[in-house]
Design a protein around this motif. Structure first.
Motif, PDB file in Angstrom:
ATOM      1  N   VAL A  33      -3.361  -9.795  -1.017  1.00 52.26           N
ATOM      2  CA  VAL A  33      -4.245 -10.292  -2.067  1.00 52.26           C
ATOM      3  C   VAL A  33      -5.370 -11.067  -1.396  1.00 52.26           C
ATOM      4  O   VAL A  33      -5.139 -12.128  -0.808  1.00 52.26           O
ATOM      5  CB  VAL A  33      -3.487 -11.173  -3.073  1.00 52.26           C
ATOM      6  N   SER A  36      -6.073 -15.022  -0.434  1.00 52.87           N
ATOM      7  CA  SER A  36      -4.949 -15.834  -0.917  1.00 52.87           C
ATOM      8  C   SER A  36      -4.322 -16.670   0.195  1.00 52.87           C
ATOM      9  O   SER A  36      -3.563 -17.599  -0.088  1.00 52.87           O
ATOM     10  CB  SER A  36      -3.884 -14.949  -1.557  1.00 52.87           C
ATOM     11  N   THR A 476       5.800 -13.622  -8.454  1.00 57.41           N
ATOM     12  CA  THR A 476       4.676 -14.259  -9.134  1.00 57.41           C
ATOM     13  C   THR A 476       4.332 -13.558 -10.446  1.00 57.41           C
ATOM     14  O   THR A 476       4.104 -14.202 -11.465  1.00 57.41           O
ATOM     15  CB  THR A 476       3.454 -14.272  -8.199  1.00 57.41           C
ATOM     16  N   SER A 479       3.761  -7.422 -10.099  1.00 55.16           N
ATOM     17  CA  SER A 479       3.492  -6.713  -8.847  1.00 55.16           C
ATOM     18  C   SER A 479       3.153  -7.639  -7.682  1.00 55.16           C
ATOM     19  O   SER A 479       2.851  -7.159  -6.591  1.00 55.16           O
ATOM     20  CB  SER A 479       2.321  -5.732  -9.036  1.00 55.16           C
ATOM     21  N   THR A 480       3.219  -8.945  -7.871  1.00 53.64           N
ATOM     22  CA  THR A 480       2.764  -9.892  -6.853  1.00 53.64           C
ATOM     23  C   THR A 480       3.893 -10.804  -6.397  1.00 53.64           C
ATOM     24  O   THR A 480       4.683 -11.281  -7.210  1.00 53.64           O
ATOM     25  CB  THR A 480       1.600 -10.755  -7.381  1.00 53.64           C
ATOM     26  N   THR A 482       4.395 -14.290  -3.965  1.00 55.22           N
ATOM     27  CA  THR A 482       3.780 -15.388  -3.212  1.00 55.22           C
ATOM     28  C   THR A 482       4.709 -15.767  -2.063  1.00 55.22           C
ATOM     29  O   THR A 482       5.922 -15.894  -2.249  1.00 55.22           O
ATOM     30  CB  THR A 482       3.548 -16.610  -4.115  1.00 55.22           C
ATOM     31  N   GLN A 507      -0.400 -14.229  -0.667  1.00 61.10           N
ATOM     32  CA  GLN A 507       0.180 -13.386  -1.704  1.00 61.10           C
ATOM     33  C   GLN A 507       0.058 -11.916  -1.320  1.00 61.10           C
ATOM     34  O   GLN A 507      -0.916 -11.509  -0.674  1.00 61.10           O
ATOM     35  CB  GLN A 507      -0.493 -13.635  -3.058  1.00 61.10           C
ATOM     36  N   ARG A 509       0.688  -7.770  -2.833  1.00 63.56           N
ATOM     37  CA  ARG A 509       0.789  -6.949  -4.039  1.00 63.56           C
ATOM     38  C   ARG A 509       1.619  -5.704  -3.746  1.00 63.56           C
ATOM     39  O   ARG A 509       1.327  -4.945  -2.824  1.00 63.56           O
ATOM     40  CB  ARG A 509      -0.598  -6.564  -4.552  1.00 63.56           C
TER      41      ARG A 509
END
Length: 524
Positions: A33, A36, A476, A479-480, A482, A507, A509
Motif C-alpha cells: 500500500v 504506508s 485491517t 483485503s488489507t 497492517t 500495509q 494488500r
C-alpha cells in the motif's frame, strides 16, 4: 473520531469474510500500500532517545570511542555523543513529554481492540533498562499513546551519561558496576511479550533474558486485569528484585508464575482456538547447540562488517519452530516440530537458518498465513532480523497437527522488507530481488540528531537498515493487513546509539476475499 469510526467500520466488514471463498491456493500478487511505511511516534511514556518538545529536549546519540580514551568521553568536546542525554535530571529518571520518535522500543505484540490497536512493547535503552510498555493507536500503528509501564529492571541513573556501555550506575549515592559487570543485569530483563486469554484468564508471557535463564527457563507469566484503564495496571513496577540494592544478580519478583511443558521457549508466534484447546506456535532456541554445519565469521561484505568494521563470530544456536497445546494457559503439551519454514543447518547466504519472531493470520480457505523475521550466516544472530517474509500452512487448519507444515511464499531472495542490500565478490546481491517494499530515506531523524554517527557510503538511513523483524499482522479490512514491526538503523545498536530499537508500520494488500476474519482473539 473519524479514524476510530473507520476502524470500527472495517472491523464490521471483516466479520463477513469467513464465508468468502477466495478460490485460490496461493495469495497471488501481494502488493504494498503506497506510502504506508512509517516510523512510529509515541505520546508520553518513559524517556526516549530524542525528545522534540518540553523542558527536557534532547538528542541522545553516540558512538563507541576508541579504547585509548577514558571517561568522561565528551568534555570539552562532543566527539562521541551522549547516549544517555537527559535520562536523569537531578538524580531522577525522566519521562518523555509530547510526541517523539518511538525509540528505544522493539519486539512489539499488537492486537486489534474495539476500534483501535493495542500494543505491548519491549522498552530497552541499551545497557540501562528493560520494561514492558503498553500503548494504543487510532491510525493503524503510525502514532501511539502511552497507557502504562511495568515489570522493569533497573531503577537507577547512569553514573556517566557519555559512557555508551553504561558501565556504572548510581545506587545510594555511590557508583556501582553495572554494564561492566556480568553479575549484574544491564538490560537483560523480561522481553518478547505475548498476551493470550485461556479459560477466561488473560495473561502476559515473557522471556526471562537474565544470564543463565534465557532460552532455558520456561516463560514468565503474569495475570492481567480485564477491566482496567491500562492493561498493565496492577503489575509490579519492577519485574525483578532490584539487582543492585541487594548487591546481587536480580531474581524474579514474587508474583511471577511460569509455564510448564514448553521446550527452551524464546517467543510465541501466534495462538488460536482449535476445539477445546488453545494451540500456540512458538520458537524453541537452543543456545550453542549446533555441532555441524555451523556459520563462520560474517564475510567482509556482510552488512555488520561494513557498518561496524568488525565481523560477528560464528553462532551455534539452533532454532526449531514448535506447536503446543494448552487448556489452562500454564501447562502445555508438545504437538510436534514445524517443517518448511527454515533449515536449522543451512549455511547458504540466501537460506533461512534462524526464524525468531512473527505472527499469524487466518485465511478464508481455512489455512493460516505467517509473517516472520528471519536471517542466516550473513548476520550470525539467531534473533533472525535480516528480512521480513511470509509463509502459509500447506493445508487448512482444523487440528494442531495442521500447523506443522508450511510453505514459504516470500523468502530471503524475494522478501517483503529487508535490511540494506549487500553484494558478494561475484556480484551476487542479497537479497537477489528488490524487496516488495523498496524505499530509501525512511528515517525521520536528521543526520544532525544522531551525529557523530554517519552511515557508510552506499547505505541509506532507513530506521530498519540494519535490523528488521517481529512483524505483527493485524487484519485491517477485507483485503488489507497492517504490519507493525521492529527495526534498527544498524545491525548492532552500539554502532549508532542515537537511532536504534524503533517501531514502524506498513500495509499490504491481498487479493479481495483472501483473508478471513479471525476465528479466535485473545479477548475471547
Amino acid at each position: 473520531m473519524r479514524v476510530a469510526h473507520n476502524l470500527l467500520l472495517s472491523t464490521a466488514i471483516s466479520t463477513v469474510l469467513a464465508s468468502v471463498d477466495a478460490n485460490a491456493d496461493t495469495p497471488g500478487a501481494i502488493s504494498y500500500v503506497s506510502r504506508s511505511l512509517a516510523e512510529a511516534s509515541i505520546t508520553g511514556g518513559p524517556w526516549t532517545l530524542h525528545q522534540i518538545v518540553g523542558r527536557n529536549r534532547h538528542d541522545a546519540s553516540g558512538i563507541a570511542p576508541p579504547s585509548t580514551v577514558s571517561t568522561p568521553y565528551n568534555p570539552p568536546t562532543t566527539a562521541y555523543g551522549t547516549p544517555y542525554e537527559s535520562y536523569c535530571v537531578d538524580g531522577q529518571v525522566q519521562t518523555a513529554q509530547g510526541v517523539n520518535p518511538m525509540q528505544p522500543y522493539y519486539f512489539p505484540f499488537v492486537r486489534a481492540n474495539d476500534g483501535y490497536l493495542e500494543g505491548f512493547f519491549d522498552y530497552r535503552p541499551r545497557n540501562e533498562q528493560e520494561a514492558t510498555v503498553s500503548a494504543i493507536s487510532f491510525d493503524w500503528g503510525k502514532r501511539w499513546v502511552f497507557t502504562g509501564e511495568a515489570l522493569g529492571l533497573n531503577p537507577y541513573c547512569p553514573t556517566d551519561p557519555t559512557d555508551p556501555d553504561n558501565n556504572n550506575v548510581i545506587v545510594d549515592g555511590m557508583s556501582v558496576p553495572y554494564g561492566s559487570n556480568s553479575n549484574n543485569a544491564a538490560d537483560n530483563g523480561l522481553g518478547h511479550a505475548f498476551v493470550m486469554t485461556v479459560a477466561g484468564v488473560q495473561r502476559i508471557y515473557h522471556l526471562n533474558r537474565a544470564n543463565g535463564h534465557i532460552d532455558s527457563d520456561q516463560l514468565v507469566v503474569h495475570t492481567l486485569r480485564r477491566a482496567a484503564p491500562s492493561p498493565l495496571a496492577g503489575l509490579p513496577v519492577l519485574g525483578y528484585v532490584s539487582p543492585l540494592a541487594s548487591r546481587g544478580y536480580p531474581t524474579l519478583e514474587a508474583t511471577a508464575a511460569a509455564t510448564a511443558g514448553l521446550q527452551s521457549p524464546d517467543a510465541i508466534l501466534g495462538a488460536l482456538k482449535l476445539g477445546k484447546v488453545t494451540t500456540i506456535i512458538y520458537v524453541e532456541k537452543q543456545l550453542n547447540a549446533s555441532t555441524t554445519n555451523n556459520c563462520q565469521s560474517t564475510p567482509s561484505w556482510a552488512l555488520t562488517n561494513i557498518v561496524t568494521g568488525n565481523p560477528r563470530k560464528a553462532n551455534n544456536d539452533v532454532i526449531t519452530i514448535r506447536v503446543a497445546t494448552t487448556t489452562d494457559g500454564i501447562n502445555f503439551t508438545d504437538a510436534g516440530t514445524v517443517s518448511g519454514l527454515q533449515d536449522p543447518a543451512t549455511t547458504a547466504f540466501n537460506g533461512i537458518r534462524w526464524l525468531g519472531s512473527g505472527s499469524i493470520i487466518p485465511l478464508s480457505n481455512g489455512r493460516y498465513g505467517m509473517f516472520f523475521g528471519a536471517g542466516n550466516c550473513l548476520d550470525n544472530d539467531s534473533d533472525g532480523f535480516h528480512f521480513i517474509g511470509y509463509a502459509e500452512t500447506t493445508s487448512a487448519v482444523n487440528k494442531p497437527s495442521d500447523l506443522l507444515s508450511w510453505t514459504v511464499v516470500y523468502g530471503f531472495d524475494n522478501p517483503i522488507l529487508s535490511t540494506d542490500t549487500v553484494t558478494d565478490p561475484t556480484g551476487q546481491t542479497y537479497p537477489a530481488k528488490p524487496p516488495l517494499i523498496d524505499v530509501t530515506d525512511a528515517d525521520v531523524l536528521t543526520p544532525a540528531q544522531v551525529k557523530p554517527w554517519m552511515p557508510p557510503a552506499g547505505h541509506n538511513t532507513n530506521f530498519f537498515s540494519g535490523r528488521v523483524y517481529d512483524p505483527q499482522a493485524i487484519i485491517t479490512d477485507r483485503s488489507t493487513v497492517t504490519i507493525v514491526f521492529a527495526g534498527y538503523n544498524t545491525p548492532q545498536p552500539s554502532s549508532n546509539l542515537g537511532d536504534y530499537r524503533t517501531i514502524g508500520r506498513f500495509q499490504l494488500r491481498f487479493p479481495e476475499g483472501y483473508i478471513a476474519r479471525p476465528s479466535y482473539t485473545d479477548r475471547d
